[in-house]
Design an enzyme around this catalytic site. Sequence first.
Site, PDB file in Angstrom:
ATOM      1  N   VAL A  81       0.597  -1.206  -0.049  1.00  0.00           N
ATOM      2  CA  VAL A  81       0.242  -0.066   0.148  1.00  0.00           C
ATOM      3  C   VAL A  81       0.861   1.212   0.000  1.00  0.00           C
ATOM      4  O   VAL A  81       0.783   2.123  -0.762  1.00  0.00           O
ATOM      5  CB  VAL A  81      -1.045  -0.045   1.161  1.00  0.00           C
ATOM      6  CG1 VAL A  81      -1.727   1.504   1.285  1.00  0.00           C
ATOM      7  CG2 VAL A  81      -1.940  -1.106   1.150  1.00  0.00           C
ATOM      8  N   THR A 127      -5.480  -0.467   7.163  1.00  0.00           N
ATOM      9  CA  THR A 127      -6.938  -1.143   7.506  1.00  0.00           C
ATOM     10  C   THR A 127      -6.983  -1.140   9.160  1.00  0.00           C
ATOM     11  O   THR A 127      -6.030  -1.987   9.580  1.00  0.00           O
ATOM     12  CB  THR A 127      -7.306  -2.263   6.588  1.00  0.00           C
ATOM     13  OG1 THR A 127      -7.197  -2.095   5.518  1.00  0.00           O
ATOM     14  CG2 THR A 127      -8.680  -2.905   6.949  1.00  0.00           C
ATOM     15  N   GLU A 165      -7.537   2.232   1.699  1.00  0.00           N
ATOM     16  CA  GLU A 165      -7.113   1.836   0.153  1.00  0.00           C
ATOM     17  C   GLU A 165      -8.057   0.827  -0.295  1.00  0.00           C
ATOM     18  O   GLU A 165      -8.626  -0.047   0.516  1.00  0.00           O
ATOM     19  CB  GLU A 165      -5.787   1.462   0.250  1.00  0.00           C
ATOM     20  CG  GLU A 165      -5.519   0.493   1.331  1.00  0.00           C
ATOM     21  CD  GLU A 165      -5.675  -0.829   0.828  1.00  0.00           C
ATOM     22  OE1 GLU A 165      -5.539  -1.860   1.667  1.00  0.00           O
ATOM     23  OE2 GLU A 165      -5.953  -1.134  -0.350  1.00  0.00           O
ATOM     24  N   GLU A 205      -4.010  -6.632  -5.295  1.00  0.00           N
ATOM     25  CA  GLU A 205      -2.683  -6.973  -5.891  1.00  0.00           C
ATOM     26  C   GLU A 205      -2.578  -7.525  -7.101  1.00  0.00           C
ATOM     27  O   GLU A 205      -3.728  -8.083  -7.627  1.00  0.00           O
ATOM     28  CB  GLU A 205      -2.137  -8.220  -4.829  1.00  0.00           C
ATOM     29  CG  GLU A 205      -1.821  -7.630  -3.484  1.00  0.00           C
ATOM     30  CD  GLU A 205      -0.987  -8.696  -2.675  1.00  0.00           C
ATOM     31  OE1 GLU A 205      -1.303  -8.883  -1.441  1.00  0.00           O
ATOM     32  OE2 GLU A 205      -0.321  -9.565  -3.309  1.00  0.00           O
ATOM     33  N   CYS A 262      -5.518  -9.603   2.610  1.00  0.00           N
ATOM     34  CA  CYS A 262      -6.376  -9.047   2.946  1.00  0.00           C
ATOM     35  C   CYS A 262      -7.901  -9.628   3.297  1.00  0.00           C
ATOM     36  O   CYS A 262      -8.253  -9.463   4.567  1.00  0.00           O
ATOM     37  CB  CYS A 262      -6.873  -8.031   2.015  1.00  0.00           C
ATOM     38  SG  CYS A 262      -5.516  -6.891   1.611  1.00  0.00           S
ATOM     39  N   LYS A 302      -3.597 -15.679  -6.227  1.00  0.00           N
ATOM     40  CA  LYS A 302      -4.249 -15.200  -7.440  1.00  0.00           C
ATOM     41  C   LYS A 302      -3.392 -14.621  -8.568  1.00  0.00           C
ATOM     42  O   LYS A 302      -2.347 -14.888  -8.166  1.00  0.00           O
ATOM     43  CB  LYS A 302      -5.076 -13.909  -6.986  1.00  0.00           C
ATOM     44  CG  LYS A 302      -4.267 -12.529  -6.843  1.00  0.00           C
ATOM     45  CD  LYS A 302      -5.027 -11.534  -6.417  1.00  0.00           C
ATOM     46  CE  LYS A 302      -5.389 -10.827  -7.629  1.00  0.00           C
ATOM     47  NZ  LYS A 302      -5.844  -9.281  -7.197  1.00  0.00           N
ATOM     48  N   ARG A 340       0.592 -15.360   0.487  1.00  0.00           N
ATOM     49  CA  ARG A 340      -0.076 -15.318   1.701  1.00  0.00           C
ATOM     50  C   ARG A 340      -1.555 -15.737   1.647  1.00  0.00           C
ATOM     51  O   ARG A 340      -2.504 -15.589   0.725  1.00  0.00           O
ATOM     52  CB  ARG A 340      -0.236 -14.018   2.114  1.00  0.00           C
ATOM     53  CG  ARG A 340       1.066 -13.367   2.711  1.00  0.00           C
ATOM     54  CD  ARG A 340       1.082 -12.070   3.085  1.00  0.00           C
ATOM     55  NE  ARG A 340       1.008 -11.130   1.817  1.00  0.00           N
ATOM     56  CZ  ARG A 340       1.198  -9.809   1.922  1.00  0.00           C
ATOM     57  NH1 ARG A 340       1.358  -9.330   3.133  1.00  0.00           N
ATOM     58  NH2 ARG A 340       1.133  -9.029   0.986  1.00  0.00           N
TER      59      ARG A 340
HETATM   60  C1  UDX Z   1      -8.963  -7.519  -1.954  1.00  0.00           C
HETATM   61  C2  UDX Z   1      -9.724  -6.360  -2.507  1.00  0.00           C
HETATM   62  O1  UDX Z   1     -10.418  -6.837  -3.721  1.00  0.00           O
HETATM   63  C3  UDX Z   1      -9.319  -4.838  -2.421  1.00  0.00           C
HETATM   64  O2  UDX Z   1     -10.323  -4.156  -2.785  1.00  0.00           O
HETATM   65  C4  UDX Z   1      -8.572  -4.622  -1.206  1.00  0.00           C
HETATM   66  O3  UDX Z   1      -8.092  -3.510  -1.225  1.00  0.00           O
HETATM   67  C5  UDX Z   1      -7.706  -5.587  -0.800  1.00  0.00           C
HETATM   68  O4  UDX Z   1      -8.245  -7.045  -0.773  1.00  0.00           O
HETATM   69  P1  UDX Z   1      -6.816  -8.627  -3.266  1.00  0.00           P
HETATM   70  O5  UDX Z   1      -6.872  -9.506  -2.134  1.00  0.00           O
HETATM   71  O6  UDX Z   1      -5.277  -8.103  -3.614  1.00  0.00           O
HETATM   72  O7  UDX Z   1      -7.810  -7.452  -2.944  1.00  0.00           O
HETATM   73  O8  UDX Z   1      -7.302  -9.496  -4.423  1.00  0.00           O
HETATM   74  P2  UDX Z   1      -8.576  -9.994  -5.066  1.00  0.00           P
HETATM   75  O9  UDX Z   1      -8.629  -9.924  -6.770  1.00  0.00           O
HETATM   76  O10 UDX Z   1      -9.915  -9.185  -4.337  1.00  0.00           O
HETATM   77  O11 UDX Z   1      -8.787 -11.734  -4.927  1.00  0.00           O
HETATM   78  C6  UDX Z   1      -8.974 -11.947  -3.398  1.00  0.00           C
HETATM   79  C7  UDX Z   1      -9.360 -13.436  -3.399  1.00  0.00           C
HETATM   80  O12 UDX Z   1     -10.414 -13.736  -3.695  1.00  0.00           O
HETATM   81  C8  UDX Z   1      -8.227 -14.014  -4.210  1.00  0.00           C
HETATM   82  O13 UDX Z   1      -7.914 -15.273  -3.616  1.00  0.00           O
HETATM   83  C9  UDX Z   1      -8.988 -14.674  -5.526  1.00  0.00           C
HETATM   84  O14 UDX Z   1      -8.540 -15.823  -5.851  1.00  0.00           O
HETATM   85  C10 UDX Z   1     -10.164 -14.799  -4.830  1.00  0.00           C
HETATM   86  N1  UDX Z   1     -11.571 -14.442  -5.736  1.00  0.00           N
HETATM   87  C11 UDX Z   1     -11.790 -13.496  -6.263  1.00  0.00           C
HETATM   88  C12 UDX Z   1     -12.457 -15.586  -5.931  1.00  0.00           C
HETATM   89  O15 UDX Z   1     -12.356 -16.658  -5.362  1.00  0.00           O
HETATM   90  N2  UDX Z   1     -13.427 -15.508  -6.818  1.00  0.00           N
HETATM   91  C13 UDX Z   1     -13.699 -14.229  -7.325  1.00  0.00           C
HETATM   92  O16 UDX Z   1     -14.661 -14.370  -8.152  1.00  0.00           O
HETATM   93  C14 UDX Z   1     -12.763 -12.997  -7.002  1.00  0.00           C
END
Ligand code: UDX
Length: 429
Positions: free
Chosen positions: A6, A115, A145, A149, A254, A314, A321
């Site tokens: 961040v 956060t 924020e 990622e 997160c 992802k 993590r």
């Molecule tokens: C998330 C929030 O989207 C973001 O707004 C916040 O600031 C931080 O946390 P992030 O954790 O980086 O962002 O990734 P994100 O793309 O949101 O995916 C989070 C997790 O959910 C991943 O493990 C992804 O595989 C999973 N996911 C996401 C699903 O299983 N299904 C989906 O449809 C979308």
Amino acid sequence: MGTGYVGLVTGACFAELGNQVTCVDVDKEKILQLKKGAVPIFEPGLEEIIHRNRGSRLSFTTDLAKAVQASDFIFIAVSTPPGKGGEADISNVKAVAVGIAKAINRYKIIINKSTVPIGMGDVVTQIIIKHGPKDVSFDVVSNPEFLREGSAVADLLRPERVVIGATRRTAAQKVAEIYKPLHSPILITDLKSAEMIKYASNAFLATKISYINEIANLCDKVGADILQVTRGMSYDSRIGGQFFNSGLGFGGSCFPKDVTALVQIGKSSGYRFRILPDVLDINDYQRKLFVQKVQKAVGNLKGKVLAVWGLSFKPNTDDMRESPALTIVPALKAKGAKLKLYDPVSMGKARGLFKNVKFAKTPYEAAHGADAVLVLTDWNEFKQIDFQKLKGVVRQPLLLDGRNMYDPQEMAEKGFEYHGIGRGEVTNF
Ligand code: UDX
């Protein structure tokens, strides 16, 4: 304050927008690397922005006091990891607030981007009153924020919304000025509502994922195809189709942390969440369910060779993590399977995280002699697989798709036994 995912992205992008920015961290080695132009995190677009602004608008230091005295706005972006009971550990935020208080030399606006539990703005205010000079005024603002990622730079430079919470509107408006060039909707509200928006948003997104995973699990039982189901649901604008991908569930630094922290905030505020503990429980269950699917499809796992495609939590990041791989790989190994792992970018970090496994340089190398191929992360690279070539290297054409990347019909036509998460029966539809 803080040069993690961040802080570094925010500082670099603020410099890109024409501001004079000093990024501060306690980690001397990290600051040394940044001064040399070495960027410690993999985020598309970040390296170019840092190189474009380094030395002119963007500088790096471990000297917190000097940076405070030279600044008008001080953003706190240090980590708030889970404490032993799952609550957010705010010790880093408190420590930085004390450091700011001791250095403050004129009016400042202190903005919290980490956060933090609802009410943290007041805690920071009290710390600065207690440790700061009596004759200097300041404001504390909450500016959570919403960076994902793998798209953090894009999310900061093109935010769908900017949330600014403050006690005095004038302070919020001064912070809003920084975001004006982005032409994004700016919500100015009170401190506690801004802090709640962050937690409530993340917990809702996590809930949406666990909800659709439950529907997918039922699809498995009754033979419906979850991709058809979510497509049919998405036409309703109140539901939408975004963030509706079923599979192994959410990971990352997160969602698991923020949902757990929100449950703790509830407990310490006298409210017991019913839905959020189940959201976490379902998420854990998705990993266990997948291991059961592998066991059912492969049979006795002892001595069997399994190819694992995807280790990061992802796509487009090397961050592992809370990645599903961290529980699925050891569980399969414990059942006697031999694992060969492949990930497009995370191999370096993976070597320290997975023991007694083999690492492959390509998906096909991982699949060589495999009794099954397991997809754990939906990297784009896996969308271009040559299945004829794959069929020629595996011991048996069996693929378990933890991210529902493939079409069951097409996989059957290519001669693969295919198992997704709630993908229904292969029909000649
Ligand atoms: C998330 C929030 O989207 C973001 O707004 C916040 O600031 C931080 O946390 P992030 O954790 O980086 O962002 O990734 P994100 O793309 O949101 O995916 C989070 C997790 O959910 C991943 O493990 C992804 O595989 C999973 N996911 C996401 C699903 O299983 N299904 C989906 O449809 C979308």
